[in-house]
Structure formats: structure tokens, C-alpha cells
Design a protein around this motif. Sequence first.
Motif, PDB file in Angstrom:
ATOM      1  N   VAL A 131     -37.596  35.410  31.997  1.00 12.76           N
ATOM      2  CA  VAL A 131     -36.838  36.455  32.683  1.00 12.76           C
ATOM      3  C   VAL A 131     -36.410  37.474  31.653  1.00 12.76           C
ATOM      4  O   VAL A 131     -36.243  37.173  30.466  1.00 12.76           O
ATOM      5  CB  VAL A 131     -35.597  35.868  33.388  1.00 12.76           C
ATOM      6  CG1 VAL A 131     -35.992  34.995  34.571  1.00 12.76           C
ATOM      7  CG2 VAL A 131     -34.746  35.066  32.412  1.00 12.76           C
TER       8      VAL A 131
ATOM      9  N   ILE B 286     -30.967  38.920  34.280  1.00 14.30           N
ATOM     10  CA  ILE B 286     -29.904  37.894  34.228  1.00 14.30           C
ATOM     11  C   ILE B 286     -28.607  38.430  33.631  1.00 14.30           C
ATOM     12  O   ILE B 286     -27.693  37.655  33.363  1.00 14.30           O
ATOM     13  CB  ILE B 286     -30.391  36.670  33.419  1.00 14.30           C
ATOM     14  CG1 ILE B 286     -30.841  37.087  32.023  1.00 14.30           C
ATOM     15  CG2 ILE B 286     -31.493  35.937  34.152  1.00 14.30           C
ATOM     16  CD1 ILE B 286     -31.245  35.923  31.137  1.00 14.30           C
TER      17      ILE B 286
ATOM     18  N   VAL C 218     -33.624  31.079  37.890  1.00 13.99           N
ATOM     19  CA  VAL C 218     -34.080  31.359  36.520  1.00 13.99           C
ATOM     20  C   VAL C 218     -35.257  30.473  36.144  1.00 13.99           C
ATOM     21  O   VAL C 218     -36.188  30.914  35.474  1.00 13.99           O
ATOM     22  CB  VAL C 218     -32.912  31.184  35.534  1.00 13.99           C
ATOM     23  CG1 VAL C 218     -33.370  31.472  34.105  1.00 13.99           C
ATOM     24  CG2 VAL C 218     -31.754  32.098  35.906  1.00 13.99           C
TER      25      VAL C 218
ATOM     26  N   ASP D  58     -30.453  26.198  36.857  1.00  7.69           N
ATOM     27  CA  ASP D  58     -30.627  27.611  36.520  1.00  7.69           C
ATOM     28  C   ASP D  58     -29.497  28.096  35.608  1.00  7.69           C
ATOM     29  O   ASP D  58     -29.717  28.862  34.654  1.00  7.69           O
ATOM     30  CB  ASP D  58     -30.664  28.452  37.802  1.00  7.69           C
ATOM     31  CG  ASP D  58     -31.834  28.062  38.692  1.00  7.69           C
ATOM     32  OD1 ASP D  58     -31.581  27.599  39.818  1.00  7.69           O
ATOM     33  OD2 ASP D  58     -32.994  28.207  38.262  1.00  7.69           O
TER      34      ASP D  58
ATOM     35  N   LEU E 171     -29.826  29.514  31.852  1.00  9.80           N
ATOM     36  CA  LEU E 171     -29.229  30.794  31.476  1.00  9.80           C
ATOM     37  C   LEU E 171     -28.322  30.616  30.254  1.00  9.80           C
ATOM     38  O   LEU E 171     -28.245  31.484  29.384  1.00  9.80           O
ATOM     39  CB  LEU E 171     -28.435  31.363  32.657  1.00  9.80           C
ATOM     40  CG  LEU E 171     -27.766  32.726  32.410  1.00  9.80           C
ATOM     41  CD1 LEU E 171     -28.790  33.768  31.989  1.00  9.80           C
ATOM     42  CD2 LEU E 171     -27.011  33.165  33.655  1.00  9.80           C
TER      43      LEU E 171
ATOM     44  N   TYR F 167     -30.377  30.866  27.219  1.00 10.10           N
ATOM     45  CA  TYR F 167     -30.652  32.259  26.859  1.00 10.10           C
ATOM     46  C   TYR F 167     -29.441  32.878  26.180  1.00 10.10           C
ATOM     47  O   TYR F 167     -29.568  33.662  25.219  1.00 10.10           O
ATOM     48  CB  TYR F 167     -31.024  33.060  28.119  1.00 10.10           C
ATOM     49  CG  TYR F 167     -32.447  32.862  28.576  1.00 10.10           C
ATOM     50  CD1 TYR F 167     -32.717  32.127  29.721  1.00 10.10           C
ATOM     51  CD2 TYR F 167     -33.518  33.402  27.862  1.00 10.10           C
ATOM     52  CE1 TYR F 167     -34.028  31.940  30.149  1.00 10.10           C
ATOM     53  CE2 TYR F 167     -34.827  33.225  28.272  1.00 10.10           C
ATOM     54  CZ  TYR F 167     -35.073  32.485  29.411  1.00 10.10           C
ATOM     55  OH  TYR F 167     -36.361  32.293  29.819  1.00 10.10           O
TER      56      TYR F 167
END
Length: 933
Positions: free
Chosen positions: A268, A273, A307, A317, A321, A324
Motif C-alpha cells: 500500500v 494508509i 491492508v 490489518d 499498519l 509500516y
Amino acid sequence: MHNTNTLLTYLHGRPLLVGLFTVVLTVTLGMSIAFTTGMTTPTQVFAQFFPPCCVPPPPPPPPPPPPPPPVPPVIVSVPTCDIDLSASTLPDGGGDVTVSWSTVEATHLILQSSDEKGHYETLTAGWEKAHEHGSLDVSITSSTEFTMTVNGMGGESTCKAKVTVKPPVVEAPTCTLAADPTSVATGGAATLSWTTTNAKSFKIDQKIGKVDTVDAGTVSVSPTETTTYTGKAKGPGGTVECTASVTVVTPPPEAPTCTLSASPDTVVSVEQIDFNNDGHVGAADSFALLKIVTGSISCPVGKVCDVNGDGSVNASDALLLGKYAAGPYTPGQTKLSWTTTNGDTFEIDQGIGSVTPVPGGSTTASPTKTTTYTGTVTGKGAVAHCSAKVTVPTTTPPPADAPTCTLIAAPPSTIDTSQIDFTNDGTLDAADAKALLAIATGGYACPTGKVCDLNGDGKILASDADLLLLYAESLPNSGTHVLEWTTTNATSFVVDHDVHTHLTTAIGTAGVSPTVTTTYTGTATNSRGAIATCQVTITVGGGGGSSPACTLTASPTSVSSGGTSTLSWTTTHASAFSLDHSIGSVGTVEVPSGSTTTPAITSDTTFTGTVTGNGTTASCTAVVTIPPTGCTSNCGGGGGGGGGGGNHTPHVLLSSTPHTGEVAGAYIYLSQIPYTGLDLGPTGTVLYWIALIGWSLALAYLVLFNLMPFAGRSMRTFGERVSVALNARDLEPMSSKTSEVPEPISHTEESVEEEPEMPRGYSAYDGFKSFARNEVLSIEDIVKGLARSHSAAPAPMTEPVYEHVEPIEQEAPPQARDAETAPSAAIDTRGFTSALVQGDREAVFAGLRQHVRGGGKPEHLVSAATCLLDDVYRARIDGTECDPEIARLTARFATPHLEKLIASLTTAIDSSYSTGVTGAKLALTRALSILGV
């Protein structure tokens, strides 16, 4: 009448019988009266006629000595010592060391040593007289600790010092282990060779075990796979290891293989996000996604909530995240990793091409759509393929419905800051948000006294933790609130009261600090002009819903009639405060605290303050009294113990209770209460009567157990003292022929066992008359004579005593048989005292018997021993001289213990027993029990 004349005639004819009966009756009545009144006892009468062998009766008690002058207290310091060694460490084998010491306030010392083998040795000759400084040379072979003990008038203390002898130097072992060859084919053999130094044993793992030749040797091995051999050499200096490896080479497989993986397998971009639209991915975006996961809000337009691309929005998800945000993954990129075997080349399609190193490695890719990457390995004329799929999720399409919005405040007005401080450290930070998130997602219960539903929606969700984190990071001050909103299908969102305007408003926050209760309204607008509103109210005042409270004090609490006092108050959770007695409201500015002056006070007055807040009221009171100017009733009753009355102002203590209304007869004036003179209250009265009863019991004890026994003893010994006074006379001065005092005769063990020599003034013909003075025979002479042994053989080298001969008075002048004038019969007082201090029970009582047999008084022997011990006690207290031998023997006793020993011996000096040896034996028994014998 006839019977009477007959009886008189009978008695007249028998005068001897009448006289004998009269004497017996008189003696019987006299003894009965004496025994009944306690003037004498049967034991004392029996002792007068049948005294125990060799035990003379006690002399009349001497008059009590005058009390000693008061001794000023002496401050005695505790003795101390310090040991200094010429060396603290010595080489292996030991050597000589000089032990030097210094003492302060010490009279005696003893130096001892103990080595690490448990051997103890006294280096001094027992307890020695202490000097301020001293030294001693000592030879040691092992680590030794020196301990010095000192004592003095202040007690006893110790000091220590240690010399360490270094252990012998032991060299550590070494070893080498080598393999030849280091690489063999499957089923091949290799030779292991080793060498060691300073080792007692050597063993090799891999089931080889201990070897016979420790210094050097070889062994053959045939490993089936690559193996590392470890040898372990052990000796007095420790243990050491050495290794050697043998690699087993296997033929490579004929066909190549490969693996290919993508991490993450869903890619992504930052824009997809970044839920709070701040240009980067952080923890706030992870909290926002958790809200979407729990259903608090919908997935915003243009964002990717799934995600990991598994077709649903769930906690995984949010975890992805978080990766990330934390950094392991980079938005928009994925890492392709591969491994190959038996390959010469490896390449990946989708424009990546050949990659190296061929056996294994990784590279990055940035797909813009879902893509499958395929790797191809070539080697040994064969080809193999492997693949990995990377998913690129699509964003949420634009909404077609009307806009919506929510607006909440954190913390709510009913929540105190301490209620959301989950770590209880006095501050709000990320740790509190983490704790609340664990409660929301981990199934933990909300702690007692805490508020977990911050947004007041009836559920504990990740959105509550998000609010707490924003509140802790941005607005930590008490009194400040965080407005948080979420919108759907909106292109703009505006909050009134000049709070904030956002153009991109899926999720937003703003800080506010209202001073009064305020309602905030948010307006969301979509692209077609449709609007939606949402509101939240923050209440100011009332302390978060707590009940109001107040305190009221008066200074002074007692004033003269017409005077004034200052009332001071403090309040909590209050919006208004007022006072009675025409003072009224104090205003809103001074509600938390303040003060005011009362009107003129002419009588006892209770002031009441009323506080209002959060729809409830509370009250507080303060009392100001007017003291009486004179006595009102029952004046002068008793006068306070000698004043014959007086005008005493009573002490009055007033207390107040919450005012609940007027009750008839609820008040009483002080003038209506009669003054009783002494009013100590319940506790004081009880203590007064306890003290009075205790004083009465003490007085009764003194009368019953001191005055009355003393009077009884005086009455019982009155006759004896009269007899002594009547028989006392002045001793005639001795002639020049008898003025020479014989030298003391030293006593040996043989002389102690001999019977005492018969006094030369005694004659069997004259009996006790030879003891008389000026032909007056006293009771004491008769008792002493009965106490002598008449069965002793005549002393050698003396003329035998014949019966019915005239005494030779000029050759044998009368001698007083007393312990003071017969030193040859007394034992060594120092030896007797030494035996007592050392707890030798047999020697103590043998010495007492020897002293009594020699004609000495037991009280005098115990008195002399007591004086020797008292000299030691005075030496400790006052620093006077004393017997050094007795001081050495008693050095092990603490001063209070020595005082207790002396007190137990003094009971024999003035004994109330008819036989003095009885009191002496009891005193010695008490003394030995104190010494633990």
C-alpha cells in the motif's frame, strides 16, 4: 468452806510442791505470752540452751551506719580499641607481621588470633592490664584474623584486623586439538591430535571420552557429517577447551531448486494508509484503523483499510499498519527474497532480471497493481521455477450518500484527570494509552476507580485509547479538553467557537479550554452541498460532579463581649458560599477560600456556612464563645487546696454539630451548671483516683512491711540489748607484758584441718568462770564456752591440763574470742572471694566452715569479701584503687551484674537470723545463683 480449809491445810504441809508448781506455772505463762506476742521463738530459746556445735551466737546488731553522702553521677565512656597491622597481605607461605594496637578508656585487654583452618590462639597471657599503645610480633602461615577485646568501667568492646596469605600460584592448563585432514568424503577417516600442558586429564566429546596419554596423543575418527570436536583439559589451575572441525563433503544434487517470497505480500502507498493526512504513517494512523476495525467509523474515502488484502478489515490489518509505522516495512514497496541450490544463474521477471548472489539474496519491488513475480534458476543443464504474489489493494470509491459526523470531548467533563492515569505516576503519557488499549483489545477489566469509556459511547474500544493518547501528547494540562471528530461523505468540517476548520476531515482533533459550560457544534459538508451537524457539551464548574464541601474556622475562638472574630473558609466543588448572622453571600470570586470579620459578638455564637454546587448543598460551623467574667455559682468550694475559695475561671470546651433546626430546651447556659471545684473530665477523674489509690497502697505497704516489722524486731531484741548493756564494761588496758601483738600465723592446708586450740584461759576445774571479766560471767561467755570442743587432744609441746588445779591467771591472760583478735583462725579473704567469683561452690562453703571452726564470725568473712568486690565496683565508677587480682577475675562481669552480686552478699552483714551462719549461707547461695552456679 470445808473443802477450802482442807486444800489450804494440804498445801501448807507441802511448801516445796507449792513452790515448784508456782515456778512451772509462771514459766509456762511467760513463755506462752512471749511466743504469742512474737517477742521470741522456740528456735531462739532452744538455741540459747543447746547452741549448734562450733557456731557462736550472733552479737547484738550494730547501730546502722550513717547514710553515705550522695555520689555525683559519673559519665563512663565505653572503652575502644584499634588494631594496626604492618602488612595486610603476605606471600604464599606466610611470614612475620607486627600487630600494633591502641586503646581508649580500657583497663584490661586480651588479644586472640584465628586462622582460616579454625585454629584459635590467645597471644597475650590472658587478660592483661591495658596500655594506650602496644605491639606484638607474630609469625603466620595462613590467613589470620586478630581480635582484641578490651574492658573498662564503661563496659566491653572488640576490634579486629585480618592478614591475608596469598595462595600458591597455580598455572592454568593449555591444550591444542587439530584434525588431519580437515575435509573428508562421506565414509572417510581423519586423525585428531592433541597436546596439553599443566593438565591432569584430557577428554574429547563426540563419544571419544578420556584419553590415556594426557600430554599428547592421536585418535582416528570417521564422521558421517561435518563435525566439530571439542577437547577439555583440566588441571589444578582450572579447565580449558580446544576444538577441531572435520568437514564431510557430499555430492551436489543433479537438479537445481529455488524458492521466492515477498514481504509484505500486500503493498500500500503512504496516501492510502495516512488516515490523519499528516504526510507520514504513524501510531495515530494505527489507532484510526483500530476504530474502523471496531466499527466506530467507516473506512474514509480514498483510503485502504484492508491492508493485508485478505478481503476483510480486522485486527491483522492494524498490526500490519503498525509495521509500516514502526519501520520494518516501507509503504509502496515489498522485499523479494530467494534461495537456490545447484544453480548457476537466477532471474526474476516483471522487469527485474538476473540477480546475485545466486544461492540466496533479496531485492525490492514497487508494484502498482496486484502482481505475481516468477523466478527461474538454471544449473547442470536443468531449469526450475518459483513464484510469489504481491497484492495491491484498491482505495475506497467516492461516497454517494449524505455526509455524517460525530463530535466527542476527551476527557468528558465528569472525568477527573486521576481517573485516566492508569499507571498512577501523576502524569498522562503514552503508557496510559497503551494500558487502555490493552483493556480494549485484550479482555482486561477496567481498574477500580478508573474511567475507560472516555468518549461515553457505552463501549470500551480502541477509540478510547486514541483519545487518551492525543490528550496526553497534545494537551496535558488539567482543565483542557480534546475535541475529536470523524466524518463520512464530507469534503469539509467546521467547528464553531473559532475552534478549527479542516478541508480534509475524515478524522480530526483540536484542543479547547472553556471557562464556562460550552456546547460545541460541528458542521460537515459534501461536494454536493449537503450538510450534517454534531454537538458535544463541556461542563465547567462543580469539580467533575463531586459533592461540595467546606471548612469554617474562627480566630480567635473566644472574645470579650462586644468583640469580633475573623471567619476563614475553604470550599471544594462549590459555586456559591454564604454565612448566617447577617453576613450573607461572599460572592463567586472568593468561593474557593476567603475570610471576613464578624459583627459584634455579645454571647456564645455558632456561625454556619452554606456551600452550593452541582445541585447539592453542604454546611460547616465555627463557634465563638464569651468567657465568664466571674464565678456564677458554688464559688470558693474547697479553694483549690489551700486558697479557702478563690475566683477560678473554668475551662470550657464547646463542640458543634450540624444545625438541624430549633429544638425546645436544646440549649443550656453555663450559669445553670453548678461549679464543683475540680472538673478533670472522665479521663482525668479516672487517672486522679488511680493515682490516689496507688499512693494509698504504697503508704500501706511501707507501714505493714517496713515500720511494723521494724517495731516487732525492736521489741523482740529489747531484752537482749538490755542484757548486753548491763554486762558491758570497759576493757582494762593490757600490761606491758601482754602489749606485744603476736605475728600472724600463716595457714597451710594441714593447719586448716586441725581443731582450734583450746584457749589458755579455760580451766576444766573452774568451767566458764575462766572466761569472766572481773569475776562477772556474762551470757555470751556461757554460749561461747558451750560452742567450744572439749574433746581435742592437748597441743603438742604443752603441759597437759589436769582437773582440780588452780588456774595460772598471770601466765594466761584472758583473751577475747572474737574474729578480730584471732587472725590465726581466719581464712584468706582474697582466696575465699576468688573462689566465690569463679563459682566454686564447694570451695566457698568449705571456706565458710573453716572460718567458723577457727572462731571467726561468718558475717565478718562475708563483709570482707563484699568490701573487696565493692572496691572493684568503686574502681569502675570512681577510678579508685582496688585489688588487681579480684579486678581481673571480675572483668568478665558487666557493672550492673557486679552490683547485683554485691547486693546479694550484703543481706548477710546484718542478718535477722539467730544463727549468723544461716544468713551467710543464704547470701552465698544467692550470690552463686546470680553467677549461674
